[in-house]
Structures are given as C-alpha cells and as structure tokens.
Design a protein around this motif. Structure first.
Motif, mmCIF file in Angstrom:
data_model
loop_
_atom_site.group_PDB
_atom_site.id
_atom_site.type_symbol
_atom_site.label_atom_id
_atom_site.label_comp_id
_atom_site.label_asym_id
_atom_site.label_seq_id
_atom_site.Cartn_x
_atom_site.Cartn_y
_atom_site.Cartn_z
ATOM 1 N N GLN A 91 -26.392 -44.082 13.761
ATOM 2 C CA GLN A 91 -26.007 -43.219 14.877
ATOM 3 C C GLN A 91 -27.226 -43.011 15.768
ATOM 4 O O GLN A 91 -28.345 -43.400 15.413
ATOM 5 N N THR A 118 -21.722 -51.370 19.369
ATOM 6 C CA THR A 118 -21.341 -49.976 19.229
ATOM 7 C C THR A 118 -19.921 -49.918 18.679
ATOM 8 O O THR A 118 -19.159 -50.876 18.797
ATOM 9 N N THR A 120 -18.165 -46.284 18.249
ATOM 10 C CA THR A 120 -17.521 -45.079 18.773
ATOM 11 C C THR A 120 -18.516 -44.232 19.537
ATOM 12 O O THR A 120 -19.734 -44.353 19.366
ATOM 13 N N SER A 121 -17.989 -43.386 20.370
ATOM 14 C CA SER A 121 -18.800 -42.362 21.027
ATOM 15 C C SER A 121 -18.147 -41.009 20.788
ATOM 16 O O SER A 121 -16.944 -40.918 20.529
ATOM 17 N N SER A 122 -18.959 -39.993 20.864
ATOM 18 C CA SER A 122 -18.450 -38.633 20.667
ATOM 19 C C SER A 122 -19.336 -37.667 21.432
ATOM 20 O O SER A 122 -20.555 -37.666 21.245
ATOM 21 N N GLN A 218 -19.477 -34.723 28.195
ATOM 22 C CA GLN A 218 -19.312 -36.062 28.751
ATOM 23 C C GLN A 218 -18.521 -35.974 30.049
ATOM 24 O O GLN A 218 -17.897 -34.949 30.339
ATOM 25 N N ASN A 242 -23.858 -37.944 24.976
ATOM 26 C CA ASN A 242 -22.894 -38.633 24.129
ATOM 27 C C ASN A 242 -23.609 -39.210 22.912
ATOM 28 O O ASN A 242 -24.623 -39.891 23.060
ATOM 29 N N THR A 243 -23.098 -38.931 21.758
ATOM 30 C CA THR A 243 -23.622 -39.565 20.566
ATOM 31 C C THR A 243 -22.790 -40.816 20.282
ATOM 32 O O THR A 243 -21.661 -40.942 20.769
ATOM 33 N N TRP A 244 -23.359 -41.732 19.536
ATOM 34 C CA TRP A 244 -22.625 -42.952 19.223
ATOM 35 C C TRP A 244 -22.895 -43.386 17.799
ATOM 36 O O TRP A 244 -23.909 -43.029 17.196
ATOM 37 N N LEU A 286 -15.949 -47.422 21.488
ATOM 38 C CA LEU A 286 -17.025 -47.762 22.426
ATOM 39 C C LEU A 286 -17.440 -49.201 22.145
ATOM 40 O O LEU A 286 -17.979 -49.501 21.084
ATOM 41 N N ARG A 296 -28.734 -49.746 25.434
ATOM 42 C CA ARG A 296 -28.378 -48.352 25.150
ATOM 43 C C ARG A 296 -29.391 -47.737 24.172
ATOM 44 O O ARG A 296 -29.818 -46.593 24.341
#
Length: 316
Positions: A91, A118, A120-122, A218, A242-244, A286, A296
């Motif tokens: 992450q 990647t 997902t993003s959250s 976001q 945004n975390t990923w 993502l 990124r």
C-alpha cells in the motif's frame, strides 16, 4: 577497433524472456500481503487469488506478513528471485512513508520493487463522533479552531496519522493525534468519546451509526457512500489524499511476465463480480500500467516526504 555487434545477444535475451513468459507460471505463485490476516488488504488479495485460479488455472498462495508497517513483507520480496514466482501486495505507506520513518530500512522500494499494477484506491473519510454535534466539515473546522480536538491515529507515521496532519494543515487548525495500535482501537475510543475524530478508510466506519462521516478526500464521491460529500464539495479542496493497494515484483523480473500479470490483473478488475465486492468493501478498482504505477510510486514518495517533514517525524 570495431565495437562488437550486440544485436544477436540482445535478440537472444528477448527470445529467452519471451519463452519464459510463455511457460509462466509452471508452479504456484507466492503472493505476500504486507499486513496481518483479516484486514482490508486481504480483500483484493483473496479476490485476485480466486480469479486467477478460476480463469487462468494459476495457483496463488497468499502469505500474510504483517509487522513493522510492511517492512517484513517488503524485505522478503526484495530478497526473492526475480522470476515472477514471488509477488507482494503493498500500500502507499510502504513506498511513500516507510523510507522517511523507518531507520535503516533494509531495501529501497523505488529501486528494489518492479511495479506490476495498482489494484484499488480508497480515499480517507473524515469521521467524527456523532455526539460532537457537527453535521458538516465546515462546522467541524470551526469547532477545531476553538481548540481541544483529538483524533485517533493507527500509529505514528500511518495513513490515519498523516491524514490528520494534512487535514490540519489544509484547514489551518491544530489537532492532537492520539496514537493506537491500529485503526480498530482508534475507532473504539472514538465510539467511547475519548477522541473526537478519525481519518480512515470507509470500511472502518461505514457500519457505525454513532459515527458521522463528513467528507471523503478525493475528487469524486464514493459509490459505496454517495451521500458523503467530497472534501472539495465540503469546502476544503486542499485536503485530497487517495491511498492505494498495488502489486510489485522483485527488481529484474522479466518484462514479459510483468506485462502478462498486468493484463490479467486488469481483466480481474474489469469483472463485475470482483468490482462489486471491492466497492462493497469501500474500495474502487484502480488500473495502472507498470509505467504508470511506477510514476505514481515516485510521485507519492515525494509528496509524503513533505507531509512527514511537516509532521515532525524522524526515522526510528
């Protein structure tokens, strides 16, 4: 003296790498997850393992290696053979925070990890105790300007900690972090009234009726929480974070294998059943190419350098 023609040698390497990719995988893939079992990171890991076995016949063995904020998992990956049979799900903090907060980090994530994709993003959710009596982000900021607002952190240098620092800077207020061993204990003290706010993923707070969600960090609203405004809509556009979660391989993993994995992971993320399970967990698909993911990682590395510096954190 005439320089040797390296074209045949390079062509042979390309042919060898392509042949290796065609035979890949011929045995189970070790998939290290940089957290303890049962956490949010397990959701995409288990979904990916199920999808790959069902659609490609690839067996992925998920191995949770929590501890040290992902350092143990990263070290295990960096020391693995670059043959495509060891991957790790990481992450944003493993790449963008650990290098500035962990003393003598045994690897360099930008040097030793090969970006695959990647997943997902959250965004971060600004959540407060409903008994605090605020209904909007503006009301919370106004209350914070009067002082005495504590927020629960999942530990020094974690995303919930640095999100609070970033929020305070963007809003021009002072907040006091109270550090816990994870987001769960921080939530418990929010429910008990010991802290007034937390900055966490949607999955931590969405089922808590006594918690008020004020904004998501976001540019667009979350599909799983459409009634919660974005930070920009709530009047604080500077609070965007945004975390990923993403997959990396050891440095030197053949490019054809990396590209094959990237395509297969994107196919999994396009599957409606996978998408629904991710969204239900507060995550959004993502899809980056390896090059985009690498960019990124470098971008967030530099961004968090400044956030960590502003928070006054030093390697420990």
């Amino acid at each position: 003296m005439r320089k040797p023609d390296l074209t045949p040698f390079l062509f042979a390497l390309l042919v060898c790498a392509s042949a290796q990719a065609q035979d890949y995988p011929s045995k189970p893939i070790r998939y290290i997850v940089a957290t303890a079992p049962g956490g949010l990171m397990d959701v995409p890991a288990r979904l990916l393992a199920e999808y790959f076995e069902k659609h490609y016949g690839h067996r992925i063995v998920v191995e949770n290696r929590g501890g040290g904020g992902g350092v143990m998992a990263g070290d295990a990956l960096a020391k693995s053979a670059p043959d495509g049979y060891t991957l790790a799900q990481i992450q944003v903090g493993n790449v963008a925070i650990n290098p500035f907060t962990v003393k003598d980090l045994p690897f360099d994530p930008l040097r030793d990890f090969a970006p695959v994709s990647t997943l997902t993003s959250s965004p971060v959710v600004v959540a407060v105790d409903a008994k605090l009596g605020v209904n909007t982000l503006g009301e919370f900021i106004a209350l914070a300007r009067k002082g005495n607002i504590n927020y629960g952190s999942a530990g020094i240098g974690t995303i919930p900690h640095l999100s609070g620092e970033l929020f305070a800077h963007a809003a021009g207020v002072r907040l006091t972090p109270v550090h816990y061993r994870g987001a769960g204990p921080a939530l418990n003290d929010l429910l008990a009234g010991q802290v007034q706010a937390i900055f966490v993923g949607l999955g931590v707070v969405r089922s808590q009726p006594s918690v008020k969600m004020l904004a998501v960090s976001q540019p667009k609203r979350l599909a799983a929480a459409p009634d919660v405004p974005t930070s920009a809509e709530a009047g604080l556009p500077a609070f965007e974070l945004n975390t990923w979660f993403g997959v990396v391989a050891p440095r030197g993993t053949p490019e054809p294998i990396v590209n094959q994995l990237n395509r297969q992971m994107h196919a999994a993320l396009d599957d409606p059943a996978v998408q629904k399970r991710l969204v239900d967990g507060g995550l959004e698909p993502l899809k980056d190419t390896p090059a985009q993911f690498g960019a990124r990682m470098r971008r967030d590395h530099e961004r968090f350098r400044e956030i960590v510096k502003a928070a006054g954190l030093k390697p420990e």
